[in-house]
Design an enzyme around this catalytic site. Structure first.
Site, short mmCIF file in Angstrom:
data_model
loop_
_atom_site.label_atom_id
_atom_site.label_comp_id
_atom_site.label_asym_id
_atom_site.label_seq_id
_atom_site.Cartn_x
_atom_site.Cartn_y
_atom_site.Cartn_z
N LYS A 84 36.96 43.05 53.42
CA LYS A 84 37.61 43.24 54.67
C LYS A 84 36.99 44.30 55.77
O LYS A 84 36.79 44.35 56.96
CB LYS A 84 39.17 43.56 54.53
N SER A 115 32.55 26.78 49.45
CA SER A 115 33.35 27.15 50.56
C SER A 115 34.55 27.60 50.58
O SER A 115 35.44 27.37 51.18
CB SER A 115 33.26 25.99 51.67
N HIS A 165 36.10 51.02 36.34
CA HIS A 165 36.69 51.70 37.51
C HIS A 165 38.20 51.36 37.76
O HIS A 165 38.64 50.20 37.77
CB HIS A 165 35.75 51.51 38.84
N GLU A 201 40.88 51.09 30.88
CA GLU A 201 40.03 50.77 31.95
C GLU A 201 38.62 50.98 31.40
O GLU A 201 38.26 52.06 30.89
CB GLU A 201 40.29 51.42 33.20
N HIS A 231 57.95 38.14 72.89
CA HIS A 231 57.05 37.62 73.87
C HIS A 231 56.39 38.87 74.52
O HIS A 231 57.31 39.76 75.15
CB HIS A 231 57.71 36.74 74.99
N VAL A 282 31.22 29.65 43.66
CA VAL A 282 31.64 28.37 43.07
C VAL A 282 32.95 28.67 42.06
O VAL A 282 33.48 28.14 41.04
CB VAL A 282 30.72 27.65 42.16
N CYS A 334 39.31 43.86 43.05
CA CYS A 334 39.91 43.71 44.16
C CYS A 334 39.45 44.91 45.14
O CYS A 334 39.00 44.61 46.29
CB CYS A 334 41.49 43.62 44.32
N ALA A 356 37.37 30.79 49.60
CA ALA A 356 37.43 31.96 50.37
C ALA A 356 36.25 32.96 49.98
O ALA A 356 36.00 33.69 51.17
CB ALA A 356 38.96 32.75 49.65
#
Length: 481
Positions: free
Chosen positions: A51, A196, A37, A34, A460, A285, A42, A198
């Site tokens: 998120k 436009s 990091h 690596e 339900h 893009v 992600c 994700a």
């Protein structure tokens, strides 16, 4: 003497660290290289911290509309940008440390630096050109650095980076990538988002909820172009209702920079050029694989359009060299990388019944408001392939749980083969559909037919009932609409 391993993984993102863990589980001596990091883009700059930002935006939205839920909040509800960004970055650090713990737990050596293939079965690790961020969690005692290492199997999992258009390159100040968009020092009053997909639409959604005047420019006929057109149109109407301005079949041809703003020249569908001024611009893009400076040319590893060419098991054209994740091509999704990692390593270990990746069964999720999720063929693609299909639709407005939540704008769409009942695709827009889509993914993997789904009992009240109703609708049997 170079230290020898069974498996060396270059890159510790979702594909890389999962590959390393699975290899170690199977008894293979494993190391991961690596340069920056652990946990990759992600967890540090993509999926997880975005998120966190979107969760803050969601809470703000509810707090600013308490009357819809019979709640009264005295005074003005305002976002604390520094605290929002700090929370997001703190979560990223936690994820980074978690992967460090997993490396230690699974006895995977961590080699810090930049790896280059020098000859079959060998890499040389040099000093990183990036600032190395080691996690707070303890790493294995035998963490290593620069040097020569050998392995029978070398897996390239170096991920991807933001793509830049010539003449409209991000500068980190006025034109942002997702790196700058994730940690703004101050909230702009206006924002232009180029693209436009994700990434673009999630940031557009976040900033619009934060009160920013947002304009989206998309070259394709629909927002989120990979999604089913009907679902995209429903999402677009909701975005516009929130105050977002969206220009489709339009492209940014030029950007002029001022001291603290940009003016984009946007060529519209009719060929006319409109100038749009905004405080900041996000270039979203797409991304491109990190294939440079790896020594691929030295070994003759085949690449195509910026990605490493592999078979269904991650093998390249060079024996002993593999690639997984974003660097191995689309769809560039973390969960695709993770699954590819397991397939690749289990094939290396000689496990029986290892199946190649079926890209038609990879779900896609966009965490805007409303959320969008899908798996399999769109209606247009199914027709293009000559499939005789049945299409079912069920709106959230007819679902009791969605109404009770105040989230009645959405739809589930299912596509079946008319002759066999095979579920070809499922597409959703609305609250929490990114959590619901996995039900259809499991169904497709189990080769479930419409009859199986109709006989399945859904609890339900839940939003998941829209899934069954959509199936019923495809066969003219919807019960609640």
């Amino acid at each position: 003497m170079a230290e020898n391993y069974d498996v060396i993984v270059i890159g510790s993102g979702p594909g890389g660290y999962i590959a390393a863990i699975r290899a170690a589980q199977l008894g293979l001596k494993t190391a991961v290289v690596e340069r920056e990091h652990l946990a990759g883009i992600c967890s540090n700059w993509g999926c997880i911290p975005t998120k966190a930002l979107l969760r803050s935006a969601e809470v703000l939205h509810y707090a600013q509309h308490p009357g819809s839920y019979g709640i009264k909040i005295e005074g003005t509800v305002t976002p604390d940008l520094k605290a929002i960004v700090a929370r997001s970055r703190g979560i990223a650090e936690r994820m980074n440390g978690g992967v460090g713990f997993l490396m230690k737990k699974n006895k995977v050596d961590v080699i810090w630096g930049e790896a280059k293939l020098t000859k079959p079965g060998e890499i040389v690790v040099g000093k990183s050109t990036k600032p190395v961020v080691q996690p707070q969690a303890p790493l294995p005692k035998n963490t290593k650095g620069e040097g020569t290492y050998t392995a029978k199997h070398i897996i390239i999992a170096t991920g991807a980076r933001p793509r830049a258009l010539p003449g409209i390159e991000p500068d980190g100040k006025l034109i942002w990538t997702y790196f700058e968009a994730m940690k703004p020092e101050e909230m702009p009053k206006s924002l232009l988002v180029m693209g436009s997909g994700a990434i673009g639409i999630e940031f557009a959604s976040f900033y619009r909820t934060m009160g920013v005047d947002v304009t989206v420019v998309e070259v394709m006929p629909n927002v989120m172009p990979v999604e089913d057109a009907e679902i995209s149109n429903i999402a677009k109407k909701q975005f516009e209702k929130q105050g977002m301005k969206i220009h489709l079949q339009a492209k940014v041809t030029k950007v002029e920079k001022a001291a603290n703003s940009i003016t984009a020249h946007v060529e519209m569908k009719d060929g006319k050029v409109e100038k749009i001024t905004a405080d900041r611009m996000i270039s979203a893009v797409g991304v491109q694989g990190n294939i440079e400076n790896l020594g691929l040319e030295t070994l003759g590893v085949k690449t195509d359009r910026g990605c490493i060419v592999i078979d269904g098991y991650g093998k390249t054209n060079v024996p002993g060299v593999y690639a997984i994740g974003d660097v191995a091509g689309p769809p560039m999704l973390a969960h695709k990388a993770e699954h590819e990692a397991v397939i690749c390593v289990e094939k290396i270990a000689g496990l029986p019944n290892v199946h190649p990746m079926d890209k038609l069964k990879i779900p896609g999720c966009t965490y805007c408001h409303p959320q969008v999720a899908s798996v399999g063929l769109t209606e247009a693609k199914a027709k293009e392939l000559g499939r005789d299909i049945r299409v079912g639709r069920f709106p959230f407005v007819a679902n009791g749980k969605a109404i009770a939540l105040g989230e009645d704008q959405g739809m589930v769409k299912t596509i079946f083969d008319k002759k066999t009942g095979e579920l070809l695709g499922a597409h959703m827009v609305g609250a929490e559909v990114t959590e619901l889509i996995q039900g259809f993914v499991v169904a497709m993997n189990l080769e479930t037919t419409e009859e199986d789904l109709m006989h399945t009992i859904f609890p339900h009240p839940t939003i998941s009932e829209t899934m069954k109703e959509s199936v019923l609708d495809a066969y003219g049997r919807a019960l609640n609409a």
